[in-house]
Motif scaffolding. Structure first.
Motif, PDB file in Angstrom:
ATOM      1  N   ILE A 413       0.848  -1.201   0.000  1.00  0.00           N
ATOM      2  CA  ILE A 413       0.000   0.000   0.000  1.00  0.00           C
ATOM      3  C   ILE A 413       0.879   1.245   0.000  1.00  0.00           C
ATOM      4  O   ILE A 413       1.831   1.354   0.786  1.00  0.00           O
ATOM      5  N   TRP A 414       0.551   2.178  -0.878  1.00  0.00           N
ATOM      6  CA  TRP A 414       1.146   3.516  -0.882  1.00  0.00           C
ATOM      7  C   TRP A 414       0.036   4.543  -0.690  1.00  0.00           C
ATOM      8  O   TRP A 414      -1.098   4.339  -1.157  1.00  0.00           O
ATOM      9  N   SER A 415       0.384   5.654  -0.079  1.00  0.00           N
ATOM     10  CA  SER A 415      -0.533   6.797  -0.071  1.00  0.00           C
ATOM     11  C   SER A 415      -0.417   7.502  -1.414  1.00  0.00           C
ATOM     12  O   SER A 415       0.552   7.310  -2.166  1.00  0.00           O
ATOM     13  N   SER A 416      -1.403   8.336  -1.721  1.00  0.00           N
ATOM     14  CA  SER A 416      -1.322   9.104  -2.967  1.00  0.00           C
ATOM     15  C   SER A 416      -0.143  10.060  -2.945  1.00  0.00           C
ATOM     16  O   SER A 416       0.404  10.400  -4.005  1.00  0.00           O
ATOM     17  N   VAL A 421       5.301  11.268  -5.340  1.00  0.00           N
ATOM     18  CA  VAL A 421       6.771  11.322  -5.252  1.00  0.00           C
ATOM     19  C   VAL A 421       7.381  10.450  -6.340  1.00  0.00           C
ATOM     20  O   VAL A 421       8.347  10.848  -7.018  1.00  0.00           O
ATOM     21  N   TYR A 422       6.825   9.259  -6.517  1.00  0.00           N
ATOM     22  CA  TYR A 422       7.343   8.359  -7.555  1.00  0.00           C
ATOM     23  C   TYR A 422       7.169   8.989  -8.939  1.00  0.00           C
ATOM     24  O   TYR A 422       8.089   8.942  -9.773  1.00  0.00           O
ATOM     25  N   LEU A 423       5.999   9.565  -9.209  1.00  0.00           N
ATOM     26  CA  LEU A 423       5.769  10.187 -10.513  1.00  0.00           C
ATOM     27  C   LEU A 423       6.771  11.302 -10.786  1.00  0.00           C
ATOM     28  O   LEU A 423       7.256  11.462 -11.911  1.00  0.00           O
ATOM     29  N   GLY A 427       9.882  11.764 -13.863  1.00  0.00           N
ATOM     30  CA  GLY A 427       9.687  12.891 -14.757  1.00  0.00           C
ATOM     31  C   GLY A 427       8.250  13.191 -15.119  1.00  0.00           C
ATOM     32  O   GLY A 427       7.993  13.860 -16.135  1.00  0.00           O
ATOM     33  N   ARG A 428       7.297  12.718 -14.305  1.00  0.00           N
ATOM     34  CA  ARG A 428       5.889  12.968 -14.600  1.00  0.00           C
ATOM     35  C   ARG A 428       5.204  13.625 -13.400  1.00  0.00           C
ATOM     36  O   ARG A 428       4.111  13.246 -12.993  1.00  0.00           O
ATOM     37  N   ALA A 429       5.861  14.621 -12.859  1.00  0.00           N
ATOM     38  CA  ALA A 429       5.393  15.247 -11.624  1.00  0.00           C
ATOM     39  C   ALA A 429       4.008  15.867 -11.762  1.00  0.00           C
ATOM     40  O   ALA A 429       3.248  15.929 -10.790  1.00  0.00           O
ATOM     41  N   GLU A 430       3.666  16.343 -12.938  1.00  0.00           N
ATOM     42  CA  GLU A 430       2.393  17.028 -13.122  1.00  0.00           C
ATOM     43  C   GLU A 430       1.235  16.073 -13.426  1.00  0.00           C
ATOM     44  O   GLU A 430       0.078  16.496 -13.480  1.00  0.00           O
ATOM     45  N   ALA A 431       1.538  14.805 -13.650  1.00  0.00           N
ATOM     46  CA  ALA A 431       0.505  13.875 -14.104  1.00  0.00           C
ATOM     47  C   ALA A 431      -0.623  13.731 -13.091  1.00  0.00           C
ATOM     48  O   ALA A 431      -1.808  13.631 -13.466  1.00  0.00           O
ATOM     49  N   TRP A 432      -0.311  13.700 -11.793  1.00  0.00           N
ATOM     50  CA  TRP A 432      -1.346  13.467 -10.780  1.00  0.00           C
ATOM     51  C   TRP A 432      -2.400  14.569 -10.797  1.00  0.00           C
ATOM     52  O   TRP A 432      -3.601  14.289 -10.861  1.00  0.00           O
ATOM     53  N   HIS A 433      -1.954  15.807 -10.755  1.00  0.00           N
ATOM     54  CA  HIS A 433      -2.902  16.923 -10.657  1.00  0.00           C
ATOM     55  C   HIS A 433      -3.466  17.355 -12.015  1.00  0.00           C
ATOM     56  O   HIS A 433      -4.557  17.936 -12.072  1.00  0.00           O
ATOM     57  N   GLN A 434      -2.771  17.057 -13.098  1.00  0.00           N
ATOM     58  CA  GLN A 434      -3.240  17.533 -14.402  1.00  0.00           C
ATOM     59  C   GLN A 434      -3.977  16.467 -15.211  1.00  0.00           C
ATOM     60  O   GLN A 434      -4.777  16.794 -16.090  1.00  0.00           O
TER      61      GLN A 434
END
Length: 530
Positions: A413-416, A421-423, A427-434
């Motif tokens: 289990i990971w938290s969101s 952090v992994y994203l 190199g996909r830091a914006e993927a979660w929010h965008q």
């Protein structure tokens, strides 16, 4: 006089403790009414929260018992149960709050979700094919035939993809190229058996031409779709489907070779590109034509099977041999063959949302969620549950794979926050929010709007749901299912913390915010109100 009497039925010690701390008095249910209730073990944040409440209470704990006896004949004004059937909602007073709505099976069962999202274009501009893998109820004769047609068409597309993939990029003149059974080695690629050793003539020289003809006819049909009529099925003149699928299995799953000319290569490229413009799910469907068979009304991953063979799917669903369930209780859904992986391992996300009214529809989205990992590396060569079903209730039966990546959580289990952090690391830091969160919100809202006229609205009700999403390689979310009474059992350090918080914040929304619209709602965000 303040109407602070509550009932809790089921394993919800945090809800009980939070209401005690607010000065509410519990009306105890008789033992026979406590269906599903059992002694609970409390871990991490849930245990800490309960200890904090008990410290605040001091000697009041004894008084709670006495107060409970005094209200045994009183009406409870807050009811929290793990089953809607525990109370007849029609008999409740308007000022009695309860954590369920009636008739939500329209979107909280696999069969209900399948049917209602197919009708979504009548209620919303959203296209369900952009967020819900195509799905069929096998108990419906028309839907079963539509599934068989879909499987065949997907097989034809799969054959074109595999032919291009194995051919590579080198073709000279009109020379024919024999494709080998070796893929490029990616985990998302189908895993054919190696060809027989020694010289072997190319097999099935007409198979690719037949697949091209099938796809061209399908493309022609797609160009004449209309919302006001059922999509016509392409009737492939002269296609012997039994022979076609037999040869298709030999090539795609068993490594048999094909002949591919430059002209065929160019036709495959052009045709697949045109189909991708028409079919929203071309990217996620992969090359192996894998489908997932699910009992229509079960939860926690029970009874789910993955397979890539039409005959096996129909047999398991009861068409060709005695069924495990009645045919009407099965749904079959396209498997997401190209999911976003973390260190080669599949995961999904459990996302909470809260409905506090259906008329007008009012939806709250929780800012925190958690990722659930499989126990073994993802592979389309092996379709076992340890690699493909992320449910905690399934994965708890498997040991972690040898060579489990050290950065993957041992409790799966990971938290969101950890996922973000992994994203960022890849190199996909914006993927979660965008991409990921907006996509999940849009899928939830479209689903709720499709079922709005079927749910029995009640002003004193509210309901917390758990939606499960898997993500494609492009981070686009794919809705798998929506659960009522999502588990609050603390199965990990992450969930013991988050489950306690979501219960606390649910009470903030349904009790505090109702009386004071300016108060904090914790991590719940109001995302929709008509």
């Amino acid at each position: 006089q303040e109407k602070k009497i509550f009932v809790v039925q089921g394993p919800y010690p945090v809800i009980r403790s939070l209401l005690w701390a607010r000065g509410w008095v519990e009306k105890k249910l008789p033992c026979k009414g406590q269906v599903g209730s059992r002694p609970q073990q409390h871990h991490g944040r849930q245990k800490q929260l309960m200890e904090e409440v008990e410290e605040e209470e001091g000697d009041d704990g004894v008084e709670q018992g006495e107060a409970s006896r005094l209200v045994q004949n009183q009406v409870p004004y807050f009811i929290w149960t793990n089953h809607c059937s525990a109370f007849d909602l029609r008999l409740l007073q308007r000022d009695q709050m309860v954590n369920h709505y009636a008739r939500v099976a329209a979107f909280t069962t696999k069969s209900g979700l399948c049917l209602n999202l197919r009708n979504l274009p009548w209620f919303d501009q959203a296209d369900p094919d952009t967020f819900f893998p195509r799905c069929y109820r096998l108990g419906d004769v028309d839907e079963q035939e539509a599934f068989i047609e879909d499987f065949r068409l997907t097989a034809a597309r799969s054959l074109l993809k595999v032919a291009l993939e194995r051919a590579g990029d080198v073709l000279v003149g009109t020379q024919q190229l024999q494709t080998s059974g070796e893929g490029p080695g990616k985990s998302h690629v189908s895993c054919p058996m190696p060809p027989t050793a020694g010289p072997e003539p190319p097999l099935y020289p007409q198979l690719l031409d037949e697949a091209l003809q099938i796809c061209e006819q399908h493309l022609s049909v797609l160009g004449h779709q209309d919302i006001d009529m059922d999509t016509p099925r392409p009737h492939m003149m002269g296609t012997n489907w039994e022979c076609f699928l037999r040869d298709y299995y030999h090539v795609v799953h068993e490594g048999a070779r094909l002949m591919l000319s430059r002209m065929q290569w160019e036709r495959c490229q052009a045709l697949l590109q045109r189909l991708a413009e028409q079919l929203a799910q071309m990217g996620m469907e992969g090359n192996s034509n894998i489908w997932i068979l699910k009992p229509g009304a079960k939860s926690r991953g029970r009874g789910i099977i993955c397979t890539a063979r039409l005959e096996e799917l129909l047999q398991l669903a009861g068409r060709c041999k005695p069924p495990l369930l009645k045919p009407g209780e099965w749904v079959v859904q396209k498997y997401v063959e190209r999911p976003l992986l973390i260190f080669g391992t599949k995961f999904d996300v459990r996302q909470w949302f809260l409905v506090t009214d259906w008329n007008p529809l009012t939806v709250w989205f929780y800012r925190e969620s958690y990722a659930r990992f499989c126990s073994r590396p993802f592979s389309l060569c092996h379709l076992d549950p340890a690699r493909h079903l992320c449910n905690v209730s399934i994965q708890k039966h498997f040991k972690l794979a040898r060579g489990w990546h050290p950065q993957l959580p041992p409790d799966r289990i990971w938290s969101s926050q950890q996922l973000q952090v992994y994203l960022a690391q890849i190199g996909r830091a914006e993927a979660w929010h965008q991409v990921m969160v907006p996509g999940m919100k849009a899928a939830v809202l479209a689903t709720l709007r499709s079922a709005r006229d079927l749910v029995e609205s009640r002003k004193g009700s509210f309901e917390l749901y758990g939606a499960d999403f898997v993500f494609g390689e492009d981070c686009q979310p794919w809705l798998l299912e929506i659960n009522t009474s999502p588990t609050m059992a603390p199965s990990s350090v992450v969930t013991s913390h988050l489950c306690a918080r979501v219960q606390r914040d649910t009470l903030r929304v349904v009790i505090d915010h109702r009386n004071n619209p300016t108060c904090s709602t914790g991590d719940f965000e109001l995302i929709y109100k008509e």
